[in-house]
Design an enzyme around this catalytic site. Structure first.
Site, short mmCIF file in Angstrom:
data_model
loop_
_atom_site.label_atom_id
_atom_site.label_comp_id
_atom_site.label_asym_id
_atom_site.label_seq_id
_atom_site.Cartn_x
_atom_site.Cartn_y
_atom_site.Cartn_z
CG ASP A 202 -1.97 1.01 1.22
OD1 ASP A 202 -3.11 0.62 0.95
OD2 ASP A 202 -1.69 2.21 1.46
CE LYS A 204 -3.87 4.64 4.51
NZ LYS A 204 -4.73 3.56 4.03
N PRO A 267 -15.34 2.98 1.57
CG PRO A 267 -15.18 1.92 -0.52
CD PRO A 267 -16.16 2.26 0.60
CG HIS A 271 -11.48 -1.41 -8.47
ND1 HIS A 271 -11.71 -1.60 -9.82
CD2 HIS A 271 -10.74 -2.47 -8.05
CE1 HIS A 271 -11.12 -2.73 -10.19
NE2 HIS A 271 -10.53 -3.27 -9.14
CG HIS A 273 -9.43 -1.63 -2.19
ND1 HIS A 273 -10.34 -0.79 -2.78
CD2 HIS A 273 -9.16 -1.10 -0.97
CE1 HIS A 273 -10.60 0.22 -1.97
NE2 HIS A 273 -9.90 0.06 -0.86
CB VAL A 274 -8.87 -7.25 0.69
CG1 VAL A 274 -8.68 -7.77 2.12
CG2 VAL A 274 -10.20 -7.75 0.12
CG HIS A 275 -7.38 -1.97 3.61
ND1 HIS A 275 -6.72 -0.79 3.42
CD2 HIS A 275 -8.63 -1.77 3.11
CE1 HIS A 275 -7.53 0.09 2.84
NE2 HIS A 275 -8.70 -0.49 2.65
P1 M7G Z 1 -9.75 2.75 0.82
O1 M7G Z 1 -10.35 1.86 1.83
O2 M7G Z 1 -10.49 2.95 -0.46
O3 M7G Z 1 -9.50 4.20 1.39
O4 M7G Z 1 -8.32 2.15 0.54
P2 M7G Z 1 -8.47 4.86 2.41
O5 M7G Z 1 -7.38 5.45 1.54
O6 M7G Z 1 -9.26 5.97 3.02
O7 M7G Z 1 -8.02 3.81 3.35
C1 M7G Z 1 -7.54 2.44 -0.58
C2 M7G Z 1 -6.13 2.01 -0.23
O8 M7G Z 1 -5.31 2.16 -1.40
C3 M7G Z 1 -5.52 2.87 0.85
O9 M7G Z 1 -4.95 2.07 1.85
C4 M7G Z 1 -4.51 3.74 0.10
O10 M7G Z 1 -3.37 4.08 0.89
C5 M7G Z 1 -4.12 2.84 -1.06
N1 M7G Z 1 -3.68 3.59 -2.25
C6 M7G Z 1 -4.24 4.71 -2.74
N2 M7G Z 1 -3.60 5.07 -3.87
C7 M7G Z 1 -3.92 6.24 -4.66
C8 M7G Z 1 -2.59 4.15 -4.09
C9 M7G Z 1 -1.60 4.01 -5.11
O11 M7G Z 1 -1.48 4.78 -6.08
N3 M7G Z 1 -0.76 2.93 -4.98
C10 M7G Z 1 -0.86 2.04 -3.92
N4 M7G Z 1 0.02 1.04 -3.88
N5 M7G Z 1 -1.80 2.17 -2.96
C11 M7G Z 1 -2.66 3.21 -3.05
#
Ligand code: M7G
Length: 335
Positions: A202, A204, A267, A271, A273-275
């Site tokens: 991620d 983060k 989210p 789209h 996705h799973v953390h």
């Molecule tokens: P979410 O649950 O939609 O939202 O998770 P959140 O960001 O409020 O947690 C999306 C996840 O994708 C998050 O953990 C983001 O840090 C991660 N993420 C977002 N972007 C734009 C990118 C990216 O460009 N690359 C990667 N590797 N992760 C991303």
């Protein structure tokens, strides 16, 4: 690292350095002492305009409907990496510079700067440029409300909002899935169009310390927007993610029994996705009302009813600046 990956990483460095050099601070949007993070709003001045952009400091230079010059910068103090912890020697504290100090009986505490060669780099910088109003609102300190979304409210309020999201919001997802970006970071892929996905670090996580490992599994199919769309037909996909996340985490030395897998509702990106995180890591995204454990999701669909997420009421917090919040308030007021 492959030569391609190396050149990609050096050109990314150039992009970041260039943006930081041209960044002019406008406002501190938010700060969080827990995660040691601040969020800054600024504008990116034209390369040709040199050091100063006279219109910037008058407070009006930032386009109120950003798109051209606005940038959101996240500055986060980094955790100690395993490499840094390994590099600690008995003498490394001797060179610290102490600023303030207190002492009481056997207890002493102080603030100071540690030896920079041991703790380096010490900050993580993320930039969104050009930042939209939505990005700015997302990072600005906000009021919160608690929402109980019944299936009816989902259909009337949330679903139309999700359906109206422009595809550009998740362009970054499509870039990853089509290997345009971050392909060198993918740690696992199942290419199956129905039950397949990619797993990669991620945004983060800087991959320096497996204790706070944070991966994300992004599915190939584009028709699952959120938890609300999941039903019995998706069990093979969900089980596949659960099983293969162990393989991906294993590459960082994290065993299956140290994994925490969850889905956000709502989210930020619609789209599916799973953390995938190390269970030792605890972050803001795990709060009650936002994180739904993948194990529980599978269990609800498998053992309670296949249409659990179409029938359940789901509660979550909304920020006053979220588009969904205003959508919600508008729709409920119109009744
Ligand atoms: P979410 O649950 O939609 O939202 O998770 P959140 O960001 O409020 O947690 C999306 C996840 O994708 C998050 O953990 C983001 O840090 C991660 N993420 C977002 N972007 C734009 C990118 C990216 O460009 N690359 C990667 N590797 N992760 C991303």
């Amino acid at each position: 690292m492959s030569p391609d990956a190396a050149s990609n990483s050096s050109s990314s460095k150039d992009v970041v350095s260039n943006l930081l050099r041209r960044f002019r601070l406008k406002e501190v949007l938010n700060e969080d002492t827990g995660s040691k993070t601040i969020w800054l709003l600024g504008s990116i001045v034209e390369e040709a305009s040199g050091e100063t952009e006279s219109s910037f400091d008058d407070g009006n230079s930032l386009d109120p409907v950003p798109g051209k010059s606005a940038a959101v910068v996240t500055l986060e103090r980094l955790a100690f990496s395993s490499q840094e912890i390994g590099a600690c020697s008995s003498g490394f504290l001797a060179s610290s510079e102490i600023f303030t100090a207190e002492n009481n009986d056997i207890y002493s505490w102080s603030t100071g700067t540690l030896h920079e060669r041991v703790f380096h780099p010490d900050a993580r910088v993320a930039i969104i440029y050009p930042a939209t109003q939505k990005h700015i609102d997302k990072h600005r300190r906000q009021q919160r409300i608690w929402v109980r979304e019944t299936p009816v409210l989902y259909k009337e309020v949330t679903k139309p909002f999700i359906d109206a999201q422009p595809p550009s919001r998740i362009q970054w997802v499509y870039n990853i899935l089509s290997k345009k970006v971050e392909s060198e970071h993918i740690v696992f892929e199942d290419p199956d169009p129905e039950n397949g996905f990619v797993i990669l670090p991620d945004l983060k996580w800087d991959a320096s310390n497996a204790e706070n490992m944070y991966l994300v599994a992004i599915v190939h199919r584009r028709d699952i927007k959120s938890l609300r769309d999941l039903d019995g037909s998706h069990l093979p996909l969900l089980r596949n993610i659960r099983e293969k996340s162990s393989l991906a985490a294993g590459k960082y030395g994290v065993p299956p029994e140290q994994l925490r897998l969850y889905v956000h509702y709502q989210p930020s990106y619609y789209h599916f996705h799973v953390h995938i995180t190390n269970v030792s890591f605890e972050g803001k995204g795990m709060v009650a009302g936002r994180a739904h454990l993948l194990d529980t999701v599978v269990d609800n669909i498998e053992n309670i009813t296949p249409d659990y997420y179409q029938r359940a009421s789901i509660s979550f917090a909304l920020n006053s600046g979220d588009d969904l919040w205003s959508h919600w308030v508008k729709s409920t007021r119109a009744d």
